[in-house]
Design a protein around this motif. Structure first.
Motif, PDB file in Angstrom:
ATOM      1  N   ASP A 106       0.880  -1.191   0.047  1.00 37.37           N
ATOM      2  CA  ASP A 106      -0.131   0.054   0.098  1.00 37.37           C
ATOM      3  C   ASP A 106       0.849   1.300   0.096  1.00 37.37           C
ATOM      4  O   ASP A 106       0.098   2.458  -0.304  1.00 37.37           O
ATOM      5  CB  ASP A 106      -1.014  -0.035   1.280  1.00 37.37           C
TER       6      ASP A 106
ATOM      7  N   LYS B  16      -0.304   2.666  -6.019  1.00 39.82           N
ATOM      8  CA  LYS B  16      -0.799   1.355  -5.430  1.00 39.82           C
ATOM      9  C   LYS B  16      -1.095   0.185  -6.504  1.00 39.82           C
ATOM     10  O   LYS B  16      -2.293  -0.168  -6.701  1.00 39.82           O
ATOM     11  CB  LYS B  16      -2.289   1.600  -4.813  1.00 39.82           C
TER      12      LYS B  16
ATOM     13  N   GLU C  93      -2.971  -3.033  -5.384  1.00 36.42           N
ATOM     14  CA  GLU C  93      -4.404  -3.125  -5.254  1.00 36.42           C
ATOM     15  C   GLU C  93      -5.175  -4.036  -5.633  1.00 36.42           C
ATOM     16  O   GLU C  93      -5.105  -4.228  -6.931  1.00 36.42           O
ATOM     17  CB  GLU C  93      -5.009  -1.730  -5.020  1.00 36.42           C
TER      18      GLU C  93
END
Length: 191
Positions: free
Chosen positions: A139, A144, A147
């Motif tokens: 994270d 990101k 993700e």
């Protein structure tokens, strides 16, 4: 002796080095009290309990060893553990470990559990380090890019019933895997 007999009854011939295992066939955790005591047994129970949880969460579909053992190690060590004794975490060794990631991600259980004690411990800790990065470091990466990795893994596993396809879906393409390895290296070089 009873533990080894349970292994044999379940047809497990490559895990005589273990102290406990989750038996999906029996739907039970099989363990014994090791010589080094109750604390070791509790760590092992946490590890095996995660396997039990993952078995049910994945509708009893076999998950990739890196995912299954990595998260079991993460859960066992309460997410705060460091590399085991015997792993010299230098920049050079981190580079070597990073080079092993693609192979570990594609291993089946026979390959993952195979080899010498050191090789097996290395694969377990490398899987743990991958999961630790997913949980603690991914994270922090700009934009990101990782993700949804776990979600893609589990959705693909349920859809395809194939652990290798699930790993491929999680990492999407060679570029994402390359980025993952580069960021994994950065994370471990600073931690």
């Amino acid at each position: 002796v009873e533990y080894l007999e349970a292994l044999e009854t379940d047809g497990i011939t490559n895990m005589t080095w273990s102290a406990a295992y989750w038996s999906p066939q029996r739907r039970e955790l099989v363990a014994y009290l090791p010589e080094n005591g109750e604390e070791e047994l509790l760590r092992t129970i946490r590890h095996e309990a995660f396997h039990q949880y993952l078995s049910y969460a994945s509708a009893m579909i076999a998950t990739s060893p890196w995912f299954n053992e990595g998260y079991a190690q993460y859960f066992e060590d309460d997410a705060s553990a460091d590399w085991d004794e015997g792993f010299d975490v230098t920049d050079e060794n981190i580079d070597r470990m990073a080079a092993a990631i693609p192979g570990v991600l594609t291993m089946d259980y026979e390959q993952f559990y195979g080899g010498s004690d050191f090789e097996r411990r290395f694969k377990y800790r490398l899987a743990w380090s991958i999961v630790r990065f997913i949980e603690k470091g991914a994270d922090e990466v700009r934009l990101k890019p990782f993700e949804g990795l776990k979600k893609r893994y589990m959705e693909s596993l349920v859809e395809t019933r194939d652990m290798r396809k699930a790993t491929s879906a999680a990492f999407r393409d060679a570029e994402l895997l390359k980025k993952f390895i580069a960021e994994w290296k950065k994370y471990w070089k600073r931690n």
